[in-house]
Design an enzyme around this catalytic site. Structure first.
Site, PDB file in Angstrom:
ATOM      1  N   ARG A 125       0.845  -1.196   0.000  1.00  0.00           N
ATOM      2  CA  ARG A 125       0.000   0.000   0.000  1.00  0.00           C
ATOM      3  C   ARG A 125       0.876   1.240   0.000  1.00  0.00           C
ATOM      4  O   ARG A 125       1.801   1.358   0.802  1.00  0.00           O
ATOM      5  CB  ARG A 125      -0.897  -0.008   1.241  1.00  0.00           C
ATOM      6  N   ARG A 139     -11.156  19.746   8.936  1.00  0.00           N
ATOM      7  CA  ARG A 139     -10.465  20.239  10.122  1.00  0.00           C
ATOM      8  C   ARG A 139     -10.980  21.622  10.497  1.00  0.00           C
ATOM      9  O   ARG A 139     -11.409  22.394   9.637  1.00  0.00           O
ATOM     10  CB  ARG A 139      -8.952  20.315   9.872  1.00  0.00           C
ATOM     11  N   LYS A 162     -13.244   2.136   1.103  1.00  0.00           N
ATOM     12  CA  LYS A 162     -12.934   2.065   2.533  1.00  0.00           C
ATOM     13  C   LYS A 162     -14.197   2.395   3.313  1.00  0.00           C
ATOM     14  O   LYS A 162     -14.771   3.476   3.158  1.00  0.00           O
ATOM     15  CB  LYS A 162     -11.813   3.047   2.862  1.00  0.00           C
ATOM     16  N   THR A 185      -6.278  -1.497  10.197  1.00  0.00           N
ATOM     17  CA  THR A 185      -6.103  -0.538  11.297  1.00  0.00           C
ATOM     18  C   THR A 185      -5.801  -1.207  12.640  1.00  0.00           C
ATOM     19  O   THR A 185      -6.603  -1.980  13.157  1.00  0.00           O
ATOM     20  CB  THR A 185      -7.329   0.387  11.484  1.00  0.00           C
TER      21      THR A 185
END
Length: 479
Positions: free
Chosen positions: A35, A76, A218, A276
């Site tokens: 990846r 953000r 994802k 993860t």
């Protein structure tokens, strides 16, 4: 180089593993594909990594897949006068379109799509959920919130929106530039799309890519779970991205969702990657915790196609050990006496297609006659996918004249791929399969195998024939 396990390993490259010698060590330790995280890799670095991976591939003689993971929209807050402020649960705090530096009452939110989409009652999670806000009112220019929990907020912390469906797609301007660079190399096999919310998010990427790469969605948003069947249908593969999923949904819900997503992908015959924090402690320790071992084992027991390493292989102190440990766990699980029963219990009926019927028959015949391997000739990769969907206990050998197909199949459960030219006739088809399956160590002289192919030979999508063959002492095949 043949793996003695069926689950695949996806390793992320980074500062600890960018050099060609290290990439080769990771591959030899068990990494089946790599990846490249476009959140951190420049286009020049991406091209360098691709060149190094392909060099390792040439030396090892085994197709290696490459996944480019697009960053996706990063939401953000702005900055504060003093870099951070302290808050009190119950107080009011506002996010708005005022570009002035923030204070203890408000902060700039440079995302008009959030200001327009949030409704009263929606949750806003800041800094991976450390600060929990609840929207009390929103007018398109500001969101007045109540602090539910948490006491601090600082510059440029991330915003998660578990209750809000944003009216923008998954591709940012950076992602479009990255995707163009990825496609220009013609060497990347998979592109991962971050923060997919709905099936429509895949349409633009599908149009741009034109089938040159597989699309891996994802799953890290609650909105994606609500329309998961549609997303799976439009995706070529799924990644269970448990990091952000665990921020936007209750942590205790993630294990169940992982099982749900793995089983949904298995029903659809689409590869699924679990990712993860699988061996998180190995970023700084040479051995994992017992809980991490159980975590990897659970994904393998469920029949996930691949398990992924992130920082463990990208920036950790023990990248090779992390890959080797993950490989060892998967191999041990697959020899557990309960493994085959668990895998078998999750099998689903085949779809009403020729490829599914042929794949099911090949599996049943291989089990009934105790054959040594299933060999499938596949140009597009579809026959290989349907064969892997059955999760047979015997090895699967995919023979393809297309190197891109062999590389893409490197993420698929149980798939051992070899690049070879199309067979010229039926005798060549049988002899070629027998020679290769013997040379790859999947069967021995005297063993029998089953071969699936399409007639006319070399016709993509025409799998319609099964042939049982006997491997003679010289490696050739016979009926």
């Amino acid at each position: 180089m043949r793996r003695n396990r069926k689950a695949k390993i996806l390793a992320t490259l980074g500062p600890a593993s960018n050099e060609e010698a290290m990439i080769q060590k990771l591959h030899e330790a068990g990494a089946d594909l790599f990846r490249i995280n476009m959140s951190h890799a420049s286009h020049d670095m991406m091209r360098t990594l691709i060149e190094r991976i392909r060099s390792v591939e040439a030396r090892c003689g085994r197709p290696i897949g490459i996944l480019a993971d697009l960053q996706g929209p990063k939401l953000r807050v702005g900055k504060f006068v003093d870099s951070k402020v302290d808050l009190v649960p119950g107080q009011t705090f506002t996010l708005d379109d005022n570009e002035a530096l923030g204070d203890k009452t408000r902060v700039f939110l440079p995302h008009p799509e959030i200001l327009e989409a949030v409704k009263a009652g929606d949750r806003l999670l800041i800094d991976d959920g450390k600060l929990h806000l609840r929207a009390e009112s929103a007018d398109g220019k500001s969101i007045v919130c109540t602090v539910v929990s948490g006491t601090k907020i600082s510059d440029r912390k991330g915003v998660s929106l578990p209750d809000t469906l944003l009216g923008v797609g998954v591709l940012t301007d950076k992602d479009r530039a990255d995707l163009d660079a990825v496609l220009a190399t013609n060497e990347v096999d998979w592109v991962a799309l971050s923060f997919v919310q709905r099936p429509e998010d895949l349409i633009e990427v599908r149009k741009i890519s034109g089938g040159r790469v597989g699309l891996m969605s994802k799953i890290e948003k609650p909105q994606a779970i609500e329309r998961i069947d549609e997303i799976i249908e439009l995706s070529d593969a799924l990644m269970v991205a448990r990091g952000d999923l665990g921020v936007e949904m209750p942590l205790e819900a993630v294990p169940g969702l992982q099982k749900q997503l793995i089983r949904a992908c298995r029903r659809a015959g689409k590869p699924v990657v679990v990712a993860t924090q699988m061996l998180e402690s190995m970023i700084s320790a040479p051995v994992p915790t017992r809980a991490e071992v159980s975590d990897v084992a659970t994904a393998v027991f469920e029949g996930a196609d691949a398990v992924m390493l992130s920082a463990e292989s990208a920036s950790g102190d023990y990248p090779v050990e992390a890959v080797a440990t993950m490989s060892s766990i998967a191999s041990k699980v697959e020899t557990d006496p309960h493994y085959s029963g668990i895998i078998y219990a999750q099998r689903t009926p085949p779809e009403a297609t020729g490829a599914d019927a042929i794949s099911l028959a090949a599996h049943q015949i291989a089990e009934t006659l105790k054959l040594s391997a299933i060999v499938c000739y596949t140009s597009s990769g579809n026959t290989g996918l349907r064969t892997a969907r059955e999760r047979p206990q015997v090895p699967i050998l995919a023979l393809s004249p297309v190197i891109q197909t062999a590389r893409r199949l490197s993420v698929v459960w149980g798939m051992h791929c070899v690049v070879t030219s199309d067979a010229t006739d039926l005798d060549d088809m049988v002899n070629r399969a027998c020679r290769i399956v013997a040379s790859e160590g999947l069967a021995n002289p005297g063993d029998r195998i089953i071969i699936s192919a399409g007639v006319p030979l070399g016709t993509p999508g025409a799998t319609n024939m099964l042939r049982i063959a006997y491997i003679s002492e010289d490696g050739a095949g016979g009926v």
